[in-house]
Scaffold this motif. Structure first.
Motif, PDB file in Angstrom:
ATOM      1  N   THR A 156       0.916 -15.341  -4.675  1.00 47.73           N
ATOM      2  CA  THR A 156       1.250 -14.220  -3.803  1.00 47.73           C
ATOM      3  C   THR A 156       0.666 -12.978  -4.448  1.00 47.73           C
ATOM      4  N   ALA A 157       0.227 -12.067  -3.603  1.00 47.56           N
ATOM      5  CA  ALA A 157      -0.370 -10.835  -4.112  1.00 47.56           C
ATOM      6  C   ALA A 157       0.431  -9.666  -3.578  1.00 47.56           C
ATOM      7  N   GLY A 158       0.737  -8.729  -4.458  1.00 44.60           N
ATOM      8  CA  GLY A 158       1.454  -7.532  -4.005  1.00 44.60           C
ATOM      9  C   GLY A 158       1.322  -6.455  -5.051  1.00 44.60           C
ATOM     10  N   GLY A 159       0.995  -5.239  -4.605  1.00 45.35           N
ATOM     11  CA  GLY A 159       0.882  -4.109  -5.525  1.00 45.35           C
ATOM     12  C   GLY A 159      -0.113  -4.362  -6.651  1.00 45.35           C
ATOM     13  N   GLY A 160      -1.192  -5.100  -6.325  1.00 46.55           N
ATOM     14  CA  GLY A 160      -2.246  -5.302  -7.323  1.00 46.55           C
ATOM     15  C   GLY A 160      -1.953  -6.400  -8.327  1.00 46.55           C
ATOM     16  N   SER A 161      -0.776  -7.054  -8.211  1.00 46.49           N
ATOM     17  CA  SER A 161      -0.516  -8.131  -9.166  1.00 46.49           C
ATOM     18  C   SER A 161      -0.454  -9.466  -8.434  1.00 46.49           C
ATOM     19  N   LEU A 162      -0.816 -10.493  -9.177  1.00 43.71           N
ATOM     20  CA  LEU A 162      -0.834 -11.843  -8.600  1.00 43.71           C
ATOM     21  C   LEU A 162       0.276 -12.658  -9.239  1.00 43.71           C
ATOM     22  N   LEU A 216      -3.217  -7.906   1.979  1.00 36.27           N
ATOM     23  CA  LEU A 216      -3.457  -9.153   1.258  1.00 36.27           C
ATOM     24  C   LEU A 216      -2.116  -9.669   0.748  1.00 36.27           C
ATOM     25  N   LEU A 217      -1.684 -10.827   1.260  1.00 36.04           N
ATOM     26  CA  LEU A 217      -0.375 -11.366   0.860  1.00 36.04           C
ATOM     27  C   LEU A 217      -0.494 -12.410  -0.241  1.00 36.04           C
TER      28      LEU A 217
END
Ligand SMILES: Nc1ncnc2c1ncn2[C@@H]1O[C@H](COP(=O)(O)OP(=O)(O)OP(=O)(O)O)[C@@H](O)[C@H]1O
Ligand SMILES: [Mg+2]
Length: 505
Positions: A163-169, A231-232
């Motif tokens: 999962t991707a959120g706030g630039g982190s994976l 991008l999720l």
């Protein structure tokens, strides 16, 4: 080239008239292709054309090989009669070669389903994702099912989901497990991934080379999982390098899985947000219910206190007054002096009773608060305190009766607490209207106390409930040896709609 080679082979082995025409066409295609290469628009499709060309070349190789084997088996070139069969044989070989990958996929899929009957197709798993009852199933479990289905359906060796959120994976799944040091995406990568379709090794080498580490011996495809421009997540799949090449059908299937996975992740995040809101509401509701029942209990206790006060105080006085008045009446004729003395006593008693009734009324709803508002009532309450109280409340305007009562009784309790628990302290009472709220503070420089250790005592709870009932927040700051501060902030947003306490008086 493929067409030319095939035509030449059929011509040599089969001596057929048709392949000369094909050879001519293939020769014509070469300068046409070169000319098209000069156009930027046409070059954009060159990748797909090259793919198609490579497939045609492979097909042509199959045909040439087949015809070569035919010649070898015969030990000579076919004779006149046999030459009629060369074109049909070539056509048969072509159909066989074209159908082979499709057939292989079908058959291995069927075998996989047979040997592992629990594994469903990716579409079936994703359908199940969308069902209401699947919402209780942990996401990891559903992803595991999806990975199994993808592996069986697309003959994969590995599936990874982030999962991707706030630039982190954050990696949700890795089958089979492998370590991965990619945990962040820079803004450029996010921007590119948001727009990318299913990407292969060349693309990954350019934008996310770290994902290829340790995957040199497999084919890799990456499908970004995006919803509404966000991008999720990422879906990465691998297949053996010596296995079938990832084709257009595989990439379409992956793209579809990523699209539906995006919908599922999006719905799950909505579900989670809704659940959090519901939990908050439930907690607030529980708190409100507890506070309401405490207020009701407090109101009942207060009613009993008034009843007791009236019974033991004012009522006794009034009974005594009635008796004394009767006595005075009798004495008037017999002993006027004694009667006057008794009447003087009655007058004193009457004054005392009036004072008592007034005190009683103060405890219920102070007339001063109703008639003159908070500033006056707070000043009067401070004046009654045995401590030295500095009052700094200015001239407050009128507010709703509930809010005025909440502020007044809170301050009263805070003053009483100071008198009880900080007998030598200096007390400061302030009240200020700020934009949208009223801030009230009672501070003393007494011994203070440990807030966390307070168990019994109704006063602090009542203050919290009263302030909470009008939507405000009560903050208690105290520490042993450091004095006590009670601060209430009450919202005034809906104040305009409420009736001032003094309006009807
Ligand atoms: N201004 C203060 N200075 C020192 N201690 C205080 C002060 N206010 C409250 N406390 C402490 O907090 C406790 C709880 O206060 P609370 O008002 O709830 O109960 P109470 O005053 O003891 O009894 P009541 O139910 O009659 O109000 C008190 O017992 C006291 O120990
Ligand atoms: Mg108290």
């Amino acid at each position: 080239v493929a067409l030319g080679v095939t035509a030449l082979a059929v011509r040599v082995v089969g001596d057929s008239g048709l392949p000369w025409d094909l050879l001519a066409v293939s020769l014509l295609l070469l300068p046409l292709g070169a000319a098209a290469g000069a156009s930027v628009r046409a070059r954009r499709h060159s990748g797909r054309l090259l793919d198609a060309g490579a497939e045609a070349l492979a097909l042509s190789a199959v045909l040439v090989l087949g015809l070569g084997v035919l010649t070898l088996v015969l030990g000579r070139l076919p004779d006149r009669r046999e030459q009629d069969l060369v074109v049909p044989a070539a056509a048969g070989l072509a159909v066989g070669a074209l159908a082979h990958p499709w057939l292989r996929r079908r058959i291995s899929g069927a075998v996989a389903r047979r040997t592992a009957p629990g594994v469903r197709t990716p579409a079936a798993v994703l359908d199940a994702f969308g069902e209401r009852r699947a919402r209780a199933v942990p996401l990891e479990e559903l992803l595991l099912q999806l990975a199994e289905a993808l592996r069986a359906d697309l003959a994969l060796t590995g599936v990874d989901v982030w999962t991707a959120g706030g630039g982190s994976l954050q990696r949700l799944l890795s089958v089979p497990h492998r370590t991965c040091r990619v945990t962040t995406l820079d803004p450029d990568q996010v921007r590119v991934l948001r727009r990318a379709g299913v990407a292969g090794e060349a693309w990954l080498r350019m934008w996310l080379p770290a994902l290829l580490e340790g995957r040199e011996d497999v084919q890799v495809r990456l499908a970004p999982v995006g919803y509404g421009g966000d991008l999720l997540g990422l879906l990465l799949v691998t297949r053996r390098r010596d296995g079938e090449r990832f084709g257009e059908r595989d990439e379409r299937a992956l793209g579809e899985v990523a699209r539906r996975l995006a919908l599922t992740l999006h719905n799950r995040s909505l579900d989670a947000a809704l659940q959090a809101t519901l939990d908050d509401l439930r907690t607030t509701n529980d708190e409100l219910r507890a506070s309401r029942s405490r207020l009701v209990a407090a109101a009942d206790a207060e009613r009993r206190r008034i009843e007791r006060d009236i019974h033991d105080g004012a009522q006794q006085h009034l009974v005594a007054l009635a008796v004394n008045l009767g006595l005075s009446r009798q004495l008037l004729r017999e002993d006027p002096d004694a009667a006057v003395e008794l009447l003087d006593e009655v007058a004193v008693d009457l004054k005392e009773t009036i004072a008592q009734v007034r005190d009683l009324a103060h405890g219920v709803y102070p007339p001063l608060l109703r008639e003159a508002g908070l500033s006056e009532a707070l000043r009067a309450a401070a004046a009654r305190s045995p401590l030295a109280v500095t009052v700094d409340v200015g001239e407050l305007r009128r507010y709703g009766a509930d809010l005025e009562a909440a502020v007044y009784f809170c301050c009263l309790e805070a003053l009483q607490n100071a008198a009880k628990h900080a007998p030598d302290a200096a007390v400061v009472l302030t009240a200020r209207e700020e934009p949208g709220s009223l801030r009230v503070m009672v501070t003393d420089d007494g011994p203070g106390f440990d807030v966390a250790a307070v168990r019994d005592g109704q006063g602090l709870q009542n203050m919290t409930d009263r302030v909470g009932a009008v939507g405000g927040v009560l903050t208690l700051s105290a520490a042993p040896g450091a004095g006590t501060r009670v601060e209430a902030v009450l919202p005034l947003a809906s104040e305009a709609a409420t009736t001032p306490a003094g309006a009807g008086a």
